[in-house]
Design a protein around this motif. Structure first.
Motif, PDB file in Angstrom:
ATOM      1  N   UNK A  45       1.083  -1.103   0.167  1.00 54.97           N
ATOM      2  CA  UNK A  45       0.147  -0.315  -0.189  1.00 54.97           C
ATOM      3  C   UNK A  45       0.921   1.213  -0.094  1.00 54.97           C
ATOM      4  N   UNK A 119     -15.937 -11.271  15.096  1.00 54.66           N
ATOM      5  CA  UNK A 119     -15.493 -11.561  17.031  1.00 54.66           C
ATOM      6  C   UNK A 119     -16.423 -12.626  16.903  1.00 54.66           C
ATOM      7  N   UNK A 122     -19.144 -12.621  18.318  1.00 53.30           N
ATOM      8  CA  UNK A 122     -20.326 -12.427  18.116  1.00 53.30           C
ATOM      9  C   UNK A 122     -21.431 -14.226  17.363  1.00 53.30           C
ATOM     10  N   UNK A 145      -5.012 -13.848  17.280  1.00 55.72           N
ATOM     11  CA  UNK A 145      -5.982 -13.701  17.572  1.00 55.72           C
ATOM     12  C   UNK A 145      -7.153 -15.192  18.457  1.00 55.72           C
ATOM     13  N   UNK A 351      -5.701 -10.185   2.865  1.00 58.08           N
ATOM     14  CA  UNK A 351      -4.259 -10.131   4.043  1.00 58.08           C
ATOM     15  C   UNK A 351      -3.054 -10.784   2.511  1.00 58.08           C
TER      16      UNK A 351
ATOM     17  N   UNK B 181     -19.297   0.824  11.168  1.00 60.22           N
ATOM     18  CA  UNK B 181     -18.864  -0.445  11.264  1.00 60.22           C
ATOM     19  C   UNK B 181     -18.366  -0.379  13.086  1.00 60.22           C
ATOM     20  N   UNK B 184     -21.315  -1.767  15.133  1.00 60.73           N
ATOM     21  CA  UNK B 184     -21.486  -3.424  15.053  1.00 60.73           C
ATOM     22  C   UNK B 184     -20.459  -4.243  16.762  1.00 60.73           C
ATOM     23  N   UNK B 185     -21.283  -5.257  16.431  1.00 62.63           N
ATOM     24  CA  UNK B 185     -21.515  -5.746  18.297  1.00 62.63           C
ATOM     25  C   UNK B 185     -19.098  -6.219  18.550  1.00 62.63           C
ATOM     26  N   UNK B 186     -19.032  -5.969  19.351  1.00 63.90           N
ATOM     27  CA  UNK B 186     -17.445  -6.590  19.289  1.00 63.90           C
ATOM     28  C   UNK B 186     -16.231  -5.799  18.634  1.00 63.90           C
ATOM     29  N   UNK B 254      -8.902   7.500   9.772  1.00 61.65           N
ATOM     30  CA  UNK B 254      -7.360   6.880   9.694  1.00 61.65           C
ATOM     31  C   UNK B 254      -7.098   5.938  10.913  1.00 61.65           C
ATOM     32  N   UNK B 258      -7.331   2.015   9.926  1.00 64.52           N
ATOM     33  CA  UNK B 258      -5.191   1.353  10.288  1.00 64.52           C
ATOM     34  C   UNK B 258      -5.739  -0.180  10.951  1.00 64.52           C
ATOM     35  N   UNK B 262      -8.767  -1.344   7.072  1.00 62.55           N
ATOM     36  CA  UNK B 262      -8.833  -0.860   5.808  1.00 62.55           C
ATOM     37  C   UNK B 262      -8.851  -0.230   4.717  1.00 62.55           C
ATOM     38  N   UNK B 263      -8.674  -0.046   4.137  1.00 58.41           N
ATOM     39  CA  UNK B 263      -8.271   0.462   2.986  1.00 58.41           C
ATOM     40  C   UNK B 263      -9.306   2.664   3.018  1.00 58.41           C
ATOM     41  N   UNK B 266     -11.737   3.025   0.225  1.00 62.05           N
ATOM     42  CA  UNK B 266     -12.216   2.286  -0.501  1.00 62.05           C
ATOM     43  C   UNK B 266     -13.825   2.073   0.655  1.00 62.05           C
ATOM     44  N   UNK B 329     -16.458  -7.453  -0.616  1.00 61.68           N
ATOM     45  CA  UNK B 329     -16.668  -6.477   0.938  1.00 61.68           C
ATOM     46  C   UNK B 329     -15.922  -5.968   1.556  1.00 61.68           C
ATOM     47  N   UNK B 330     -15.469  -4.720   2.187  1.00 63.76           N
ATOM     48  CA  UNK B 330     -14.557  -4.734   3.140  1.00 63.76           C
ATOM     49  C   UNK B 330     -14.543  -5.537   4.463  1.00 63.76           C
ATOM     50  N   UNK B 331     -13.321  -5.933   5.013  1.00 66.87           N
ATOM     51  CA  UNK B 331     -13.130  -7.212   5.984  1.00 66.87           C
ATOM     52  C   UNK B 331     -12.213  -6.543   7.211  1.00 66.87           C
ATOM     53  N   UNK B 333      -9.117  -6.994   9.726  1.00 74.97           N
ATOM     54  CA  UNK B 333      -8.106  -8.006   9.073  1.00 74.97           C
ATOM     55  C   UNK B 333      -8.053  -9.040  10.767  1.00 74.97           C
ATOM     56  N   UNK B 334      -7.376  -9.662  10.172  1.00 77.56           N
ATOM     57  CA  UNK B 334      -7.546 -10.815  11.409  1.00 77.56           C
ATOM     58  C   UNK B 334      -6.330 -11.681  11.912  1.00 77.56           C
TER      59      UNK B 334
END
Lengths: 366, 335
Positions: A45, A119, A122, A145, A351, B181, B184-186, B254, B258, B262-263, B266, B329-331, B333-334
């Protein structure tokens, strides 16, 4: 927290110059692997590959948890989703990853109850709301995580929820780096170590890599200046002939990590062998639920028989994940395999290195 | 209303439906054309051409910081009509309500729609209500359609961008998507970020008065700035280069982007406008945006160049990268 200094162009330019000077001093080809998917995205990016000297290559490693999930694990998740009165929940990126024959997204379209959650908590809330259904959380992810998953089991215990369980496809990072260091095909000079993972485990678990394999590592954050500083610190080590684990991300990582979070993980989970896509089984790099928590272990509680796993034809994700090829060297990159129609997981996950190359660079695209 | 929840009978076409419409919807909207309860509204229409747009709103949750699905439904359609350069005049509203939905929540949405319509200077003149069984909807879905009058000779299109033009945005990006967002829960953030949902017809009118040769407007809703610019670049056969540092983004947006991975380019917006303007009129257009209550953070963020339909971002330290369209969809990060 004000991160503006970590995006400061002046500081970045100074680091880029210092990197160039060090790289010239070293003279030979240097391959640096970033192990974390978030680093992969940050590098792409911010266009950081383009500002590296010619003899320094940044390679993406197996740091995207979705990408390293084996076909067989996705097949199991799919079989769980096919069970009656079962709701399978997972992070969004897992939905489109192809297993041997299908994907969770396709199963959902076929009418099976698969839901995206943000999460594991949820998923827990869903279990409380749907007492007649079994709610399974398909858990992929690294040390970052896993404490959250452990916390969700703790809360399920506290709430007396018996219809919540976890399918643990977790993986842990340090021993996987050793597997890469041992792999004769993979020639890595240094590792950019994952910031988020290290927040939990600290720096000590990586030290054996520096000691045994003489490969330096630096834990860095995710802003452009963080990454550039990490590269600079690694080159400096290489130039001076040192191999140590250093922390360049002091605002996020302490040497001892977060022992409270990790203790929660160890309460519920124990190391098991894990199958990494493209790398194979690495002993001790998975986490399975301890036997006393079988009631929260989806594969014990809701046994399924997945079909014989099948490799995806033509897909070179395994080589991408080991840094043997870069994404645009894969024959399918941007041809058969795009984010809209992914063939391998590295193009699916936000990712994944293929997705990052595709989104942020012109490589291989018409 | 005798019931505090929506019942299937409220969509039956019988007395219960009449009660819902006459005691709830019509008084809350408070518009003369609607009060006649005819099947079609008959309306005055000024000379000129007609601009016509429709959109459907299925947002979850329906109430979020700074707004709700009702404000979104009015602002979204007003802005869609206004991007053509038209003056939005009339709006229709179709509700799909789920059995069991709280009447109190419906009224909150109705009053929010009324307020947004008044703010935009448009009239809600006709509508429709259906009720679906519990489990077959998500509380409330809203469809709106809007018409506006388009002056003769005015022709704006995303395919009219020319090399040398400037790219403007009317304010900070990503506020709406992050506000949604964050509820949303969590996921919760220390700083509250509010939606930017706003009617931008007056802002567009001001820009057109100041910069009459404006090529086009587009509201960067789903898919954010990157989808909007990529669509324009492709339609016009040009290259667009955005200077990352010039794009206004709130620090907390921002930070949240981060954190989630998310970008921000977008992330969805509901009260921002992108305008492509010839270079010599760009400063005037910018001043017109800034003079609007919804445009104080407006900025010139990039240039249209010769090229082949691609969008690039110049990063703060001189590297260049692609700005690609959102896939799916934007998701969060994990990793």
């Amino acid at each position: 927290m004000d991160l503006s200094s970590f995006r400061d162009p002046e500081i970045a330019r100074g680091l880029i110059e210092a990197i160039a000077a060090n790289a010239a001093e070293i003279g030979r080809e240097v391959k640096i692997m970033e192990v974390c998917g978030t680093h992969t995205v940050a590098i792409a990016k911010n266009g950081l590959r383009a500002v590296m000297p010619d003899n320094v290559t940044l390679l993406s490693g197996p740091g995207c948890p979705v990408c390293v999930t084996a076909n067989e694990d996705i097949d199991i998740a799919i079989e769980l989703a096919k069970r009656p009165d079962t709701i399978v929940t997972t992070f969004g990126d897992m939905m489109k990853v192809p297993g041997s024959y299908s994907s969770l997204a396709r199963e959902k379209a076929d009418g099976h109850d698969v839901r995206i959650v943000y999460s594991p908590l949820d998923a827990l809330a869903l279990a409380a709301k749907e007492p007649d259904k079994q709610v399974v959380f398909v858990a992929v992810g690294f040390e970052t995580t896993i404490p959250l998953i452990a916390a969700s089991i703790l809360r399920a215990e506290e709430q007396g929820l018996t219809n919540f369980s976890v399918f643990s496809a977790h993986k842990t990072v340090p021993l996987a780096l050793a597997a890469l260091a041992n792999d004769p095909e993979v020639k890595i000079d240094a590792f950019i170590l994952p910031g988020h993972v290290s927040t939990i485990i600290g720096s000590k678990p990586y030290e054996f890599i520096a000691e045994e394999f003489h490969i330096p590592g630096v834990i860095t954050g995710f802003e452009p200046v963080d990454v550039l500083q990490g590269v600079y610190m690694l080159l400096k080590q290489l130039e001076e002939g040192r191999a140590e684990v250093e922390i360049g991300y002091h605002r996020g990582v302490a040497a001892q990590g977060n022992p409270t979070a990790w203790a929660l993980v160890e309460k519920y989970f124990e190391p098991i062998d894990a199958d990494w896509r493209g790398i194979g089984v690495i002993p001790g790099t998975g986490l399975g639920l301890r036997a006393e928590y079988d009631t929260y272990n989806a594969v014990v509680k809701l046994p399924v028989t997945p079909p014989e796993p099948k490799a995806i034809k033509g897909c070179q994700c395994g080589e991408v994940l080991r840094g043997i090829i870069v994404p645009y060297e894969c024959k399918l990159f941007a041809k058969g395999c795009t984010p809209e129609h992914p063939i391998g997981p590295c193009m699916v996950s936000s990712e994944g290195s293929c997705a990052a190359y595709y989104r942020f660079t012109d490589y291989g695209k018409a | 209303m005798r019931s505090d929840r929506i019942l299937l009978a409220h969509g039956s076409g019988g007395t219960m439906m009449r009660e819902l419409i006459e005691e709830c919807i019509v008084p809350d909207f408070d518009d003369d054309a609607l009060k006649r309860l005819d099947d079609a509204a008959s309306l005055d229409f000024p000379a000129g051409r007609l601009a016509f747009s429709t959109d459907t709103y299925v947002v979850h949750p329906i109430f979020f910081p700074g707004g709700d699905i009702g404000r979104l439904a009015i602002c979204g359609t007003v802005n869609d009509v206004a991007t053509s350069g038209a003056t939005p005049l009339y709006i229709s509203v179709g509700f799909v309500l789920e059995e069991g939905f709280l009447v109190e929540d419906l009224r909150r949405v109705l009053l929010s729609m009324r307020d947004a319509a008044r703010e935009a200077g448009v009239h809600i003149v006709t509508g429709d209500t259906k009720v679906v069984e519990k489990g077959h909807g998500d509380g409330i879905f809203i469809n709106t359609a809007g018409v506006g009058s388009l002056p003769e000779g005015l022709d704006l299109s995303g395919s009219y961008c020319k090399p040398g033009d400037k790219v403007l945005v009317s304010g900070t990006l990503g506020d709406h998507g992050i506000a949604i967002i964050s509820t949303r829960e969590g996921l919760s953030f220390e700083t509250s970020i509010e939606t930017d949902a706003a009617p931008l017809n007056a802002l567009i009118g001001n820009v057109l008065a100041a910069a009459p040769d404006t090529r086009c407007f587009r509201d960067p809703t789903r898919g954010g700035l990157s989808s909007t610019l990529n669509e324009m670049a492709t339609a016009s056969g040009v290259q667009i280069t955005v200077v990352e540092d010039a794009v206004p983004v709130k620090p907390q947006v921002r930070g949240a982007s981060e954190m989630l991975g998310y970008d921000v380019f977008q992330v969805a917006n509901e009260g921002k406008m992108v305008a492509i303007v010839p270079a010599e009129q760009a400063e005037a257009a910018l001043a017109a945006m800034k003079a609007s209550p919804y445009g104080e953070d407006a900025a010139i963020i990039g240039d249209i160049e010769e090229g082949a339909g691609k969008v690039y971002v110049k990063t703060s330290f001189g590297s260049t990268r692609i700005m690609d369209m959102l896939v799916g969809e934007q998701l969060p990060r994990i990793c």
